[in-house]
Design a protein around this motif. Sequence first.
Motif, short mmCIF file in Angstrom:
data_model
loop_
_atom_site.label_atom_id
_atom_site.label_comp_id
_atom_site.label_asym_id
_atom_site.label_seq_id
_atom_site.Cartn_x
_atom_site.Cartn_y
_atom_site.Cartn_z
N GLU A 190 -44.33 6.87 -23.65
CA GLU A 190 -43.09 6.46 -24.32
C GLU A 190 -43.25 5.03 -24.78
O GLU A 190 -43.82 4.20 -24.09
CB GLU A 190 -41.94 6.58 -23.32
N THR A 191 -42.74 4.73 -25.96
CA THR A 191 -42.82 3.38 -26.50
C THR A 191 -41.44 2.74 -26.48
O THR A 191 -40.47 3.34 -26.97
CB THR A 191 -43.35 3.37 -27.95
N ALA A 192 -41.35 1.55 -25.89
CA ALA A 192 -40.10 0.79 -25.89
C ALA A 192 -40.27 -0.44 -26.75
O ALA A 192 -41.20 -1.23 -26.53
CB ALA A 192 -39.71 0.39 -24.46
N LEU A 193 -39.41 -0.59 -27.75
CA LEU A 193 -39.45 -1.75 -28.64
C LEU A 193 -38.31 -2.69 -28.26
O LEU A 193 -37.16 -2.27 -28.10
CB LEU A 193 -39.29 -1.31 -30.10
N ILE A 210 -43.83 -2.10 -25.34
CA ILE A 210 -44.62 -1.68 -24.19
C ILE A 210 -44.76 -0.16 -24.22
O ILE A 210 -44.04 0.53 -24.92
CB ILE A 210 -43.99 -2.13 -22.84
N ARG A 211 -45.70 0.32 -23.42
CA ARG A 211 -45.88 1.75 -23.23
C ARG A 211 -45.48 2.11 -21.82
O ARG A 211 -45.89 1.45 -20.86
CB ARG A 211 -47.34 2.15 -23.45
N LYS A 212 -44.66 3.16 -21.68
CA LYS A 212 -44.32 3.71 -20.37
C LYS A 212 -45.00 5.06 -20.20
O LYS A 212 -44.95 5.90 -21.10
CB LYS A 212 -42.81 3.89 -20.22
N GLY A 213 -45.63 5.25 -19.06
CA GLY A 213 -46.26 6.52 -18.78
C GLY A 213 -45.23 7.56 -18.37
O GLY A 213 -44.05 7.25 -18.18
N PRO A 268 -43.01 10.63 -29.51
CA PRO A 268 -43.35 11.51 -30.63
C PRO A 268 -42.60 12.84 -30.48
O PRO A 268 -42.63 13.46 -29.41
CB PRO A 268 -44.86 11.71 -30.48
N GLY A 269 -41.91 13.26 -31.54
CA GLY A 269 -41.21 14.54 -31.51
C GLY A 269 -42.17 15.69 -31.70
O GLY A 269 -43.40 15.50 -31.79
#
Length: 308
Positions: A190-193, A210-213, A268-269
């Motif tokens: 998941e990407t958090a902006l 950041i990237r969340k797993g 991503p959908g």
Amino acid sequence: MTTRPFDDTATRAQPRVAVVTAAKIPDLEPDDRLILAPLTAAGIAAEPVVWSDPDVDWTAYDLVLLRSPWDYTERRADFLAWVSSVPGLLNPADVVVWNTEKTYLRDLAEAGVPVTETQWISGTDVWTPPEAGEWVVKPAVGAGSVDAGRYDLGDAEHRELAELHVERLLAAARLVMVQPYLTAVDTDGETALLYFTDPVTGALTYSHAIRKGPMLTGPDTGVEGLYKQERIDPRVATASQREAAERALAAIPGGTERLLYARVDLLPGPGGDPVVVELELTEPSLFFGFDQDAATRFAAAVTAHLTR
């Protein structure tokens, strides 16, 4: 003798800022403590304050910054009454009211923002689970993945557990969300902006990402503490991710000029394009520790709001 102009800098009181947290973390999360030194360097007296402390005089502060009041989900009505009474609150109270229930996703969808497909279940609704696929069940008022679970509805045991999860939330008079599990989180994450006020333009401006797993590994088994632990890494947001995030920001009622910060969470959908999972305007982690200048940019944003 040369007369020097009077300088009242020493006699002017420092601006006071409350950094709001929960009773279980009165000294702030480690990541939020990273903003204290830059705020001090900017001439601001900042101190952690518990939102539910009845003895706090909130009028003594020039600004009240929401950071980690993560226990509000247990008593949202009390929290909303509190935010409506606090002067100088950032983000503002009406934004908090809108953002603390994830029905705001409906508003985003109506505005044309790509969001996660969601079924809403409330009151005496009877939920008929899909026959197959992985699905997420969670409450519409929640934080930190508490009371959230992932279910493979083609599996009889998971199907029963999912139904029980929905029933448990409904019995507690909570609005329930059921969403497809977007499997790209297992590979892409998941990407958090993160966005902060630009001190020059006054507009929300991209800071870092950041990237969340993946966090939901199976049925809801409860969470110790206020949130599930996350695996976080720095990430550079792509042009398509920034475009999706900015479409979400543009749909916020009342505009973004009043806001100090925002976080847009994307996955991503099914077709690969980014979809909004959450738009966090109340108490999101801002991941200051994953960009060396983020805390300084945040302090500059706070200063901009103090001088408005």
